[in-house]
Design a protein around this motif. Structure first.
Motif, PDB file in Angstrom:
ATOM      1  N   LEU A  79      39.118  38.984  23.929  1.00 12.34           N
ATOM      2  CA  LEU A  79      38.880  38.892  25.371  1.00 12.34           C
ATOM      3  C   LEU A  79      39.580  40.022  26.112  1.00 12.34           C
ATOM      4  O   LEU A  79      39.043  40.570  27.079  1.00 12.34           O
ATOM      5  N   GLU A  80      40.777  40.382  25.669  1.00 14.03           N
ATOM      6  CA  GLU A  80      41.506  41.485  26.312  1.00 14.03           C
ATOM      7  C   GLU A  80      40.759  42.800  26.141  1.00 14.03           C
ATOM      8  O   GLU A  80      40.670  43.603  27.072  1.00 14.03           O
ATOM      9  N   ALA A  81      40.186  43.030  24.960  1.00 11.08           N
ATOM     10  CA  ALA A  81      39.411  44.258  24.732  1.00 11.08           C
ATOM     11  C   ALA A  81      38.182  44.285  25.636  1.00 11.08           C
ATOM     12  O   ALA A  81      37.837  45.333  26.197  1.00 11.08           O
ATOM     13  N   ARG A  82      37.516  43.130  25.791  1.00 12.22           N
ATOM     14  CA  ARG A  82      36.368  43.063  26.699  1.00 12.22           C
ATOM     15  C   ARG A  82      36.797  43.319  28.132  1.00 12.22           C
ATOM     16  O   ARG A  82      36.114  44.027  28.882  1.00 12.22           O
ATOM     17  N   ALA A  83      37.938  42.741  28.531  1.00 13.12           N
ATOM     18  CA  ALA A  83      38.439  42.940  29.897  1.00 13.12           C
ATOM     19  C   ALA A  83      38.754  44.405  30.144  1.00 13.12           C
ATOM     20  O   ALA A  83      38.440  44.952  31.209  1.00 13.12           O
ATOM     21  N   ARG A  84      39.361  45.060  29.164  1.00 11.24           N
ATOM     22  CA  ARG A  84      39.681  46.493  29.314  1.00 11.24           C
ATOM     23  C   ARG A  84      38.411  47.325  29.417  1.00 11.24           C
ATOM     24  O   ARG A  84      38.330  48.258  30.216  1.00 11.24           O
ATOM     25  N   ALA A  85      37.402  47.001  28.620  1.00 13.35           N
ATOM     26  CA  ALA A  85      36.138  47.742  28.668  1.00 13.35           C
ATOM     27  C   ALA A  85      35.465  47.579  30.028  1.00 13.35           C
ATOM     28  O   ALA A  85      34.949  48.549  30.598  1.00 13.35           O
ATOM     29  N   ILE A  86      35.480  46.382  30.561  1.00 13.32           N
ATOM     30  CA  ILE A  86      34.879  46.142  31.885  1.00 13.32           C
ATOM     31  C   ILE A  86      35.692  46.855  32.956  1.00 13.32           C
ATOM     32  O   ILE A  86      35.143  47.486  33.862  1.00 13.32           O
ATOM     33  N   SER A  87      37.009  46.769  32.865  1.00 11.11           N
ATOM     34  CA  SER A  87      37.891  47.368  33.875  1.00 11.11           C
ATOM     35  C   SER A  87      37.762  48.885  33.931  1.00 11.11           C
ATOM     36  O   SER A  87      37.932  49.492  34.980  1.00 11.11           O
ATOM     37  N   ARG A  88      37.481  49.509  32.810  1.00 13.73           N
ATOM     38  CA  ARG A  88      37.323  50.973  32.802  1.00 13.73           C
ATOM     39  C   ARG A  88      36.066  51.412  33.543  1.00 13.73           C
ATOM     40  O   ARG A  88      35.980  52.535  34.018  1.00 13.73           O
ATOM     41  N   ASP A  89      35.080  50.527  33.644  1.00 11.40           N
ATOM     42  CA  ASP A  89      33.821  50.869  34.307  1.00 11.40           C
ATOM     43  C   ASP A  89      33.788  50.474  35.775  1.00 11.40           C
ATOM     44  O   ASP A  89      32.792  50.722  36.451  1.00 11.40           O
ATOM     45  N   LEU A  90      34.858  49.844  36.273  1.00 14.59           N
ATOM     46  CA  LEU A  90      34.914  49.433  37.675  1.00 14.59           C
ATOM     47  C   LEU A  90      35.859  50.344  38.448  1.00 14.59           C
ATOM     48  O   LEU A  90      36.993  50.571  38.029  1.00 14.59           O
ATOM     49  N   ARG A  91      35.387  50.850  39.580  1.00 13.10           N
ATOM     50  CA  ARG A  91      36.161  51.757  40.431  1.00 13.10           C
ATOM     51  C   ARG A  91      37.069  50.966  41.359  1.00 13.10           C
ATOM     52  O   ARG A  91      36.687  49.941  41.893  1.00 13.10           O
ATOM     53  N   CYS A  92      38.269  51.486  41.565  1.00 14.16           N
ATOM     54  CA  CYS A  92      39.195  50.874  42.523  1.00 14.16           C
ATOM     55  C   CYS A  92      38.655  51.107  43.932  1.00 14.16           C
ATOM     56  O   CYS A  92      38.364  52.245  44.305  1.00 14.16           O
ATOM     57  N   PRO A  93      38.502  50.070  44.742  1.00 12.62           N
ATOM     58  CA  PRO A  93      37.980  50.252  46.100  1.00 12.62           C
ATOM     59  C   PRO A  93      38.893  51.085  46.996  1.00 12.62           C
ATOM     60  O   PRO A  93      38.438  51.670  47.969  1.00 12.62           O
ATOM     61  N   VAL A  94      40.174  51.158  46.659  1.00  7.70           N
ATOM     62  CA  VAL A  94      41.130  51.912  47.477  1.00  7.70           C
ATOM     63  C   VAL A  94      41.271  53.339  46.956  1.00  7.70           C
ATOM     64  O   VAL A  94      41.183  54.305  47.715  1.00  7.70           O
TER      65      VAL A  94
ATOM     66  N   VAL B 193      30.579  41.566  35.725  1.00  2.85           N
ATOM     67  CA  VAL B 193      30.286  42.741  36.546  1.00  2.85           C
ATOM     68  C   VAL B 193      29.437  42.332  37.751  1.00  2.85           C
ATOM     69  O   VAL B 193      29.696  42.783  38.871  1.00  2.85           O
ATOM     70  N   ASP B 194      28.457  41.473  37.549  1.00  6.95           N
ATOM     71  CA  ASP B 194      27.626  40.999  38.660  1.00  6.95           C
ATOM     72  C   ASP B 194      28.467  40.253  39.693  1.00  6.95           C
ATOM     73  O   ASP B 194      28.233  40.370  40.899  1.00  6.95           O
ATOM     74  N   PHE B 195      29.447  39.478  39.239  1.00  5.41           N
ATOM     75  CA  PHE B 195      30.331  38.745  40.132  1.00  5.41           C
ATOM     76  C   PHE B 195      31.120  39.710  41.019  1.00  5.41           C
ATOM     77  O   PHE B 195      31.218  39.523  42.229  1.00  5.41           O
ATOM     78  N   ILE B 196      31.658  40.761  40.423  1.00  2.03           N
ATOM     79  CA  ILE B 196      32.438  41.751  41.174  1.00  2.03           C
ATOM     80  C   ILE B 196      31.529  42.527  42.127  1.00  2.03           C
ATOM     81  O   ILE B 196      31.866  42.749  43.295  1.00  2.03           O
ATOM     82  N   VAL B 197      30.351  42.931  41.653  1.00  2.00           N
ATOM     83  CA  VAL B 197      29.418  43.702  42.480  1.00  2.00           C
ATOM     84  C   VAL B 197      28.919  42.866  43.653  1.00  2.00           C
ATOM     85  O   VAL B 197      28.736  43.381  44.764  1.00  2.00           O
ATOM     86  N   ALA B 198      28.733  41.570  43.457  1.00  2.00           N
ATOM     87  CA  ALA B 198      28.281  40.699  44.543  1.00  2.00           C
ATOM     88  C   ALA B 198      29.298  40.660  45.681  1.00  2.00           C
ATOM     89  O   ALA B 198      28.929  40.497  46.840  1.00  2.00           O
ATOM     90  N   ARG B 199      30.566  40.832  45.362  1.00  2.00           N
ATOM     91  CA  ARG B 199      31.605  40.772  46.390  1.00  2.00           C
ATOM     92  C   ARG B 199      31.974  42.129  46.979  1.00  2.00           C
ATOM     93  O   ARG B 199      32.343  42.216  48.136  1.00  2.00           O
ATOM     94  N   TYR B 200      31.882  43.195  46.193  1.00  2.00           N
ATOM     95  CA  TYR B 200      32.324  44.516  46.657  1.00  2.00           C
ATOM     96  C   TYR B 200      31.202  45.542  46.753  1.00  2.00           C
ATOM     97  O   TYR B 200      31.438  46.660  47.196  1.00  2.00           O
ATOM     98  N   GLY B 201      30.027  45.215  46.317  1.00  2.00           N
ATOM     99  CA  GLY B 201      28.910  46.153  46.369  1.00  2.00           C
ATOM    100  C   GLY B 201      28.903  47.075  45.159  1.00  2.00           C
ATOM    101  O   GLY B 201      29.831  47.093  44.354  1.00  2.00           O
TER     102      GLY B 201
END
Length: 155
Positions: free
Chosen positions: A35-50, A85-93
């Protein structure tokens, strides 16, 4: 002297690399390595909004920490990577995606670059073709001009 220079270079390297290396806090890490490896893979593809140029995995911003925790919570809840990813995109675009999806309005942006490249290549080809045709037509002299040239060269 060598030891001082080496120590200085090592400390500078540590200062430069430290923010990215320590972004994910030990209390965020999941006990399940899969699960940690999956979380890291997802986190690398998400941009920090700040930060905008860093992934949430590399950013020290509080919002990135919150997003990393949300990603891990969703994975523990049993969501697939796509659902997280869909959950995060639904909230932050779609801005939070480093690699935006090629659908909807984004499709226009994905196709604009190659389309403009092809159009520019076509215009360049047409321009050079027209110039070569025009240069070929003007290259020859008619009989009157040849006679005048021979006359001038004899003088």
């Amino acid at each position: 002297m060598r030891a001082v220079v080496l120590a200085l270079m090592l400390s500078l390297t540590t200062l430069v690399a430290a923010p990215a290396a320590f972004a994910v806090q030990p209390d965020e890490v999941l006990s399940d390595p899969v699960l940690e490896a999956r979380a890291r893979a997802i986190s690398r593809d998400l941009r920090c909004p700040v930060c905008q140029g860093e992934s949430i995995d590399d950013s020290n911003a509080p919002i990135s920490r919150d997003l990393r925790l949300v990603v891990r919570e969703r994975l523990v809840a049993g969501d697939t990577d796509t659902e997280v990813v869909d959950f995060i995109v639904a909230r932050y675009g779609e801005f939070v995606l480093f690699n935006p999806r090629a659908e909807g309005a984004n499709l226009l942006l994905w196709l604009a670059g190659p389309g403009l490249l092809l159009m520019g290549g076509g215009l360049a080809f047409a321009y050079t073709r027209r110039r070569s045709v025009a240069a070929g037509a003007d290259a020859g002299l008619n009989a009157e001009e040849e006679a005048r040239l021979k006359e001038l060269l004899k003088s």
